[in-house]
Enzyme design. Structure first.
Site, short mmCIF file in Angstrom:
data_model
loop_
_atom_site.label_atom_id
_atom_site.label_comp_id
_atom_site.label_asym_id
_atom_site.label_seq_id
_atom_site.Cartn_x
_atom_site.Cartn_y
_atom_site.Cartn_z
N PRO A 1 15.84 -0.74 -5.40
CA PRO A 1 16.17 -1.65 -4.31
C PRO A 1 17.00 -2.87 -4.69
CG PRO A 1 13.90 -1.99 -5.01
CD PRO A 1 14.43 -0.84 -5.82
N CYS B 1 8.14 -3.62 -10.65
CA CYS B 1 7.62 -4.05 -9.36
C CYS B 1 8.00 -3.09 -8.25
CB CYS B 1 8.12 -5.45 -9.03
SG CYS B 1 7.44 -6.67 -10.15
N HIS B 2 9.30 -2.84 -8.14
CA HIS B 2 9.74 -1.97 -7.04
C HIS B 2 10.68 -0.89 -7.52
CE1 HIS B 2 8.57 -5.85 -5.20
NE2 HIS B 2 7.87 -5.02 -4.48
N GLY B 3 10.68 -0.65 -8.85
CA GLY B 3 11.38 0.52 -9.37
C GLY B 3 12.90 0.42 -9.40
#
Lengths: 431, 192
Positions: free
Chosen positions: B171, B156-158
């Site tokens: 994150p 999703c956001h690495g």
């Protein structure tokens, strides 16, 4: 609540006289959206969007109520009942597509309505409460739209619910109990779906209530106008009916053409294909995105990648909520006495940069969180906050504004340049 | 209505007790409003608390898993409290890789030993819920992207997790959560 020269309501038919003495509802309508409400004569087409937003709200309520007759808010039935609406219910496909696209069009006209207010300074005194009530409506719309998108219980529904409720989990100490309280469990499931349905049904009526307050607060000073100059005399106004009922009727026709074109020829263009896959708690879609109208805010949420005192995740959440809550303070951040952007040359330039900035945020919000998009979202987020917290307060102090017309009537009848005098000079124009 | 006020503001019927200018009506007023307030709060409690996880949701809070068929290097995904859980049988190389990292360098400092049970350091059991925004990380099934640190990768956001499922890059603020678990035997583990 109105100007002294407004036409008074005078019922003629005996039945209307009888009613007026007992329940003066026709009088209220006449004074609110009829011949009794005096409106600046120079409103342009940007003033159509309030009525269009009201129409979109009614459209959502009507289509929503009939969809609720066929929908089942149960984990194993929700997705199937939506497919049942699409395939089996008479004209169900039409009603559901109208409701789904109606949400998008509701946001389109609302965003245009908000930007109209930003450009023409409609948030300034004496309309601060009109602006703030509008923001309350906007927040309620976002909550309603989010919960509505969860109801079909597709992959994007499920994972959108998971991501958004995880935002509350970022709050220190109380975050996780709040998240469990919102969901009624540890992940989105039957309890969450059921309560989202209940609230999704309730909130539009709350919105309708706040809309009434919004209009009530507006009708105390009356509508703003493209010059931003106050109404001074009967020459400045025309009655709402028939002048603006006709103009809004035309705007409604244009709106409906665009709405129907989308509804009949591209009903899934604004949606996401993954939401036609039933929710699966064990498999995350490769790329989770909310609906397009949340993309600018989603970009702000994801722009924070470095821990600074607080975790990056919490910063993102705080910034996303702050980006809207900030607007509640706008009437006191922009202290320039000139309302309309048409007479503020520097403000006008920064206004269009802000529009571009929000469009960029929307663009990167819909893309995967990769470089260079993360960097772009960070710069655009910084600019968004800088516009409201630094640029606007400074502009109000430093900007040299253009001369305002003496009155609305004068700007309409004689052109703005010829008869105008510099702002603050009360001298009569030379004959 | 029981007392009549004179124009100078003194009540005709002075309170029999208390004094200091308080009238009996004031006491009744404060008591009634306070009691109604307490009643109002008492009514709010069930209205708010009904939204918390119900008894049947909480009843699903433990699950038993047979791990006898998970070979070293393999992982499975199972369900605990309606959320996915990873059970991974670490290879000696992965254990060594996890132990070679200086703990002080980590965002959420924890050793592999703190995340596993004594004598069973190869059994890494974590929630399959990214601590960023709750996606299911990749890396359990054969051939999935395991990220730069050879553990799990959230698409999703690495966020990248290492072989001990600790956050290393991206994150997410915390390591993948280790639920409560105990080994009922060598082949059965009870989560929750």
């Amino acid at each position: 609540m109105s100007f002294p020269w407004a036409q008074a309501y005078e019922p003629k038919a005996p039945l209307m006289k009888w009613l007026d003495q007992r329940l003066p509802l026709p009088r209220l309508v006449w004074n609110s959206v009829g011949g009794g409400y005096e409106v600046p004569r120079n409103l342009n087409y940007m003033w159509n969007f309030a009525v269009l937003a009201g129409f979109a709200l009614m459209l959502q309520i009507v289509t929503g109520i009939v969809l609720a007759m066929h929908y089942a808010p149960a984990g194993d039935l929700a997705f199937e009942s939506v497919e049942h609406i699409m395939r089996d219910v008479n004209q169900g496909w039409l009603l559901r597509y109208a409701h789904a696209n109606g949400a998008s069009f509701f946001f389109i006209v609302t965003y245009l309505h908000i930007f109209r207010g930003l450009y023409y300074g409609s948030y300034k005194a004496p309309r601060e409460l009109v602006w703030m009530l509008g923001l309350v409506i906007f927040l309620l719309m976002m909550a309603t739209a989010f919960m509505g998108y969860v109801l079909p219980w597709g992959q994007m529904s499920f994972w959108g619910a998971k991501v958004i409720t995880s935002l509350f989990g970022a709050i220190p100490l109380v975050g996780e109990p709040i998240q469990a309280w919102l969901l009624g469990g540890f992940a989105p499931d039957q309890p969450a779906l059921n309560r989202f349905f209940s609230l999704h049904y309730l909130l539009p009526f709350v919105i309708a209530g706040v809309v009434i307050l919004h209009i009530w607060a507006l009708h105390i000073p009356g509508s703003n106008n493209p010059t931003g100059v106050d109404i001074k005399s009967p020459q400045d106004t025309v009655p709402f009916h028939p002048y603006y009922t006709a103009k809004d009727g035309f705007g409604l026709g244009v709106f409906l053409i665009l709405f129907c074109a989308t509804l009949f020829f591209a009903p899934n263009y604004l949606g996401h294909a993954d939401n036609y896959i039933p929710a699966n708690p064990l498999s995350t879609p490769a790329h989770i995105v909310p609906e397009w109208y949340f993309w600018p805010f989603y970009a702000i949420l994801r722009a924070f990648t470095v821990d600074f005192i607080l975790p990056a995740k919490l910063w993102g959440v705080v910034a996303m909520f702050a980006s809207i809550l900030l607007l509640f303070f706008l009437p006191w951040l922009d202290t320039s006495p000139v309302r309309s952007g048409s007479y503020r040359p520097r403000f006008r330039q920064f206004f269009w940069i802000l529009i571009l900035d929000v469009l960029i945020l929307g663009w990167v919000g819909g893309l995967p969180a990769e470089e260079p998009y993360v960097m772009i979202s960070q710069i655009a987020t910084m600019y968004y906050f800088a516009h409201f917290l630094i640029i606007l307060p400074l502009l109000s102090k430093l900007e040299r504004t253009l001369p305002l017309p003496n009155s609305i009537a004068e700007s309409v009848l004689h052109g703005e340049k010829r008869e105008s005098v510099p702002y603050g000079v009360q001298a009569k124009p030379a004959e | 209505m029981a007392t009549v006020e004179h124009t100078d503001g003194t009540a005709e019927a002075a309170p029999p007790t208390g004094g200091e200018g308080h009238r009996r009506r004031d006491f009744i007023n404060v008591a009634a409003v306070s009691f109604a307030g307490v009643g109002g709060l008492a009514v709010l409690y069930p209205l708010i608390n009904q939204m918390n996880p119900s008894a049947d949701v909480l009843a699903l809070s433990s699950t038993e898993v047979d791990i006898s068929r998970i070979q070293p290097g393999q992982a499975i995904k199972t369900i605990f409290r309606k959320q996915p859980v990873f059970i991974r049988n670490l290879t000696p190389a992965e254990i060594q890789q996890a132990n070679s990292v200086p703990v002080g360098d980590l965002r959420d400092p924890q050793t592999l030993a703190e995340r596993t049970r004594d004598g069973k350091a190869n059994w890494l059991i974590t929630m399959a819920v990214c601590t960023h925004l709750g996606c299911v990380p990749l890396g359990a099934a054969e051939g999935e992207n395991r990220g730069e640190y050879g553990g799990y990768f959230c698409p999703c956001h690495g966020s990248h997790y290492d072989t001990a499922a600790r956050i290393r890059k991206g994150p997410a603020p915390k390591n993948l959560e280790v639920p409560e678990f105990e080994f009922l035997s060598d082949t059965v583990v009870k989560i929750g």
